[in-house]
Write a protein that holds these residues in place. Structure first.
Motif, PDB file in Angstrom:
ATOM      1  N   GLY A  16       0.740  -1.321   0.045  1.00 43.78           N
ATOM      2  CA  GLY A  16      -0.077   0.007   0.002  1.00 43.78           C
ATOM      3  C   GLY A  16       0.732   1.388  -0.122  1.00 43.78           C
ATOM      4  O   GLY A  16       0.355   2.167  -0.025  1.00 43.78           O
ATOM      5  N   GLY A  17       2.154   1.263   0.313  1.00 48.02           N
ATOM      6  CA  GLY A  17       2.891   2.274   0.412  1.00 48.02           C
ATOM      7  C   GLY A  17       2.862   3.385  -0.807  1.00 48.02           C
ATOM      8  O   GLY A  17       2.744   4.535  -0.559  1.00 48.02           O
ATOM      9  N   PRO A  18       3.041   2.614  -2.146  1.00 45.69           N
ATOM     10  CA  PRO A  18       2.791   3.778  -3.253  1.00 45.69           C
ATOM     11  C   PRO A  18       1.489   4.437  -3.296  1.00 45.69           C
ATOM     12  O   PRO A  18       1.381   5.565  -3.710  1.00 45.69           O
ATOM     13  CB  PRO A  18       3.021   2.926  -4.385  1.00 45.69           C
ATOM     14  CG  PRO A  18       3.914   1.822  -3.934  1.00 45.69           C
ATOM     15  CD  PRO A  18       3.423   1.558  -2.533  1.00 45.69           C
ATOM     16  N   ILE A  19       0.490   3.726  -2.813  1.00 42.35           N
ATOM     17  CA  ILE A  19      -0.733   4.685  -2.786  1.00 42.35           C
ATOM     18  C   ILE A  19      -0.870   5.597  -1.597  1.00 42.35           C
ATOM     19  O   ILE A  19      -1.297   6.617  -1.913  1.00 42.35           O
ATOM     20  CB  ILE A  19      -2.084   3.527  -2.718  1.00 42.35           C
ATOM     21  CG1 ILE A  19      -1.792   2.435  -3.721  1.00 42.35           C
ATOM     22  CG2 ILE A  19      -3.438   4.045  -2.612  1.00 42.35           C
ATOM     23  CD1 ILE A  19      -2.853   1.315  -3.560  1.00 42.35           C
ATOM     24  N   TYR A  20      -0.355   5.179  -0.410  1.00 41.40           N
ATOM     25  CA  TYR A  20      -0.533   6.333   0.583  1.00 41.40           C
ATOM     26  C   TYR A  20       0.611   7.268  -0.126  1.00 41.40           C
ATOM     27  O   TYR A  20       0.198   8.578   0.460  1.00 41.40           O
ATOM     28  CB  TYR A  20       0.231   5.595   1.709  1.00 41.40           C
ATOM     29  CG  TYR A  20      -0.575   4.535   2.537  1.00 41.40           C
ATOM     30  CD1 TYR A  20      -1.903   4.507   2.613  1.00 41.40           C
ATOM     31  CD2 TYR A  20       0.136   3.380   2.921  1.00 41.40           C
ATOM     32  CE1 TYR A  20      -2.658   3.427   3.316  1.00 41.40           C
ATOM     33  CE2 TYR A  20      -0.390   2.408   3.369  1.00 41.40           C
ATOM     34  CZ  TYR A  20      -1.850   2.490   3.520  1.00 41.40           C
ATOM     35  OH  TYR A  20      -2.519   1.118   4.130  1.00 41.40           O
ATOM     36  N   THR A  21       1.462   7.252  -0.698  1.00 41.30           N
ATOM     37  CA  THR A  21       2.422   8.181  -0.926  1.00 41.30           C
ATOM     38  C   THR A  21       1.879   9.212  -1.864  1.00 41.30           C
ATOM     39  O   THR A  21       2.169  10.156  -1.907  1.00 41.30           O
ATOM     40  CB  THR A  21       3.766   7.576  -1.630  1.00 41.30           C
ATOM     41  OG1 THR A  21       4.371   6.595  -0.763  1.00 41.30           O
ATOM     42  CG2 THR A  21       4.725   8.705  -2.025  1.00 41.30           C
ATOM     43  N   ILE A  22       0.984   8.891  -2.744  1.00 44.09           N
ATOM     44  CA  ILE A  22       0.276   9.738  -3.677  1.00 44.09           C
ATOM     45  C   ILE A  22      -0.371  10.637  -2.818  1.00 44.09           C
ATOM     46  O   ILE A  22      -0.319  11.984  -3.148  1.00 44.09           O
ATOM     47  CB  ILE A  22      -1.032   9.046  -4.363  1.00 44.09           C
ATOM     48  CG1 ILE A  22      -0.099   8.086  -5.460  1.00 44.09           C
ATOM     49  CG2 ILE A  22      -1.852   9.972  -5.112  1.00 44.09           C
ATOM     50  CD1 ILE A  22      -1.176   6.745  -5.991  1.00 44.09           C
ATOM     51  N   PHE A  23      -0.992  10.369  -1.664  1.00 39.92           N
ATOM     52  CA  PHE A  23      -1.707  11.539  -0.948  1.00 39.92           C
ATOM     53  C   PHE A  23      -0.745  12.156   0.189  1.00 39.92           C
ATOM     54  O   PHE A  23      -0.835  13.499  -0.128  1.00 39.92           O
ATOM     55  CB  PHE A  23      -2.479  10.518   0.422  1.00 39.92           C
ATOM     56  CG  PHE A  23      -3.238  11.629   1.253  1.00 39.92           C
ATOM     57  CD1 PHE A  23      -4.257  12.334   0.603  1.00 39.92           C
ATOM     58  CD2 PHE A  23      -2.911  11.803   2.562  1.00 39.92           C
ATOM     59  CE1 PHE A  23      -5.147  13.273   1.339  1.00 39.92           C
ATOM     60  CE2 PHE A  23      -3.478  12.646   3.485  1.00 39.92           C
ATOM     61  CZ  PHE A  23      -4.408  13.416   2.719  1.00 39.92           C
ATOM     62  N   LEU A  24       0.102  11.622   0.678  1.00 44.61           N
ATOM     63  CA  LEU A  24       1.245  12.154   1.476  1.00 44.61           C
ATOM     64  C   LEU A  24       2.251  12.904   0.545  1.00 44.61           C
ATOM     65  O   LEU A  24       2.351  14.233   1.053  1.00 44.61           O
ATOM     66  CB  LEU A  24       1.775  11.155   2.532  1.00 44.61           C
ATOM     67  CG  LEU A  24       0.996  10.425   3.451  1.00 44.61           C
ATOM     68  CD1 LEU A  24       2.166   9.438   4.120  1.00 44.61           C
ATOM     69  CD2 LEU A  24       0.589  11.389   4.389  1.00 44.61           C
ATOM     70  N   ALA A  25       2.509  12.723  -0.482  1.00 45.66           N
ATOM     71  CA  ALA A  25       3.547  13.563  -1.077  1.00 45.66           C
ATOM     72  C   ALA A  25       2.709  14.806  -1.547  1.00 45.66           C
ATOM     73  O   ALA A  25       3.315  15.672  -2.173  1.00 45.66           O
ATOM     74  CB  ALA A  25       4.060  12.546  -2.461  1.00 45.66           C
TER      75      ALA A  25
END
Length: 254
Positions: free
Chosen positions: A154-163
């Motif tokens: 899930g990291g790449p998906i979370y990163t879309i939001f956090l970045a």
């Protein structure tokens, strides 16, 4: 207590291959602050069933997330994390339900397609120039939670939001580390309730692979300021492409 939980019922070649995969995955984590599971998953699944490999990675992510969170907790963007976490928790419950009940071959195909889509976005997508709206926490948190439980990816998906909300490099890195720790703690509870940690050899293998985790984190952190970022990203993308294509081949051919 069942002694088989603490035995290693695997041939030496499997243990060496697993250690090499974990070393690579956590070198990537040390370089980037995330990406361990999406790097390791396609290759661990050559050695172990999906329902064995995913709970294994959770324990290793718990260790790495703890180390990163302890070092950088003062930099965590808690407000953005609080927006994302409730939806991620809901997604993780859905993901565990799928992991328990869905057949494995379609899940392998889904992971392969997911990695290819992520690579396509990384290679061909244009950089974001505007902040992402807070309302995106819901769909991205739920989707990230599902993929976190299913594959640990899930990291790449979370990163879309956090970045799209956090622009300082070290704050983003610290926030991702805390997110990995909190989601790993949640998954340990969910996977324990589902009985995944009663599998023979899983806990013993987790312990045996911890030195590879620590070595990878050290190596990645050491190389962080010494390697050209573009070359590192390209190398990771090639590795992931090979892994994704192999997963798709396996899911189609059986």
């Amino acid at each position: 207590m069942d002694a088989s939980l603490f035995a290693l019922p695997f041939p030496p070649a499997t243990l060496v291959a697993a250690a090499a995969i974990i070393l690579l995955a956590y070198t990537v984590f040390g370089l980037t602050g995330f990406g361990s599971s999406i790097t390791a998953a396609p290759f661990l699944l050559l050695l172990f069933p999906l329902r064995f490999a995913v709970p294994l990675m959770v324990i290793l992510d718990l260790v790495s997330g703890t180390l990163l969170a302890i070092r950088n907790y003062r930099r965590v963007a808690w407000r953005e994390l609080a927006r994302l976490l409730p939806y991620a928790a809901a997604g993780m419950v859905l993901g565990v339900t799928l992991l328990v009940h869905a057949p494995e071959r379609p899940l392998l195909l889904l992971l392969g397609v997911f990695i290819l889509a992520w690579l396509a976005k990384a290679v061909f997508g244009s950089p974001r120039t505007r902040d992402i709206a807070p309302s995106w926490a819901a769909p991205l948190g739920i989707a990230g939670g599902i993929f976190t439980s299913l594959y640990g990816t899930g990291g790449p998906i979370y990163t879309i939001f956090l970045a799209g909300r956090v622009h300082e490099k070290w704050v983003l890195r610290a926030t991702m580390g805390m997110l990995i720790l909190l989601t790993a703690l949640t998954r340990v509870g969910l996977f324990s309730a589902a009985g995944f940690y009663a599998q023979a050899g899983l806990l013993a293998l987790s312990a045996a692979l911890l030195p590879a985790v620590l070595a990878g984190l050290f190596l990645g952190s050491h190389l962080h300021h010494r390697l050209p970022a573009a070359r590192v990203v390209q190398a990771i993308q090639v590795v992931l492409l090979v892994g994704a294509l192999n997963l798709i081949r396996r899911s189609v051919s059986g």
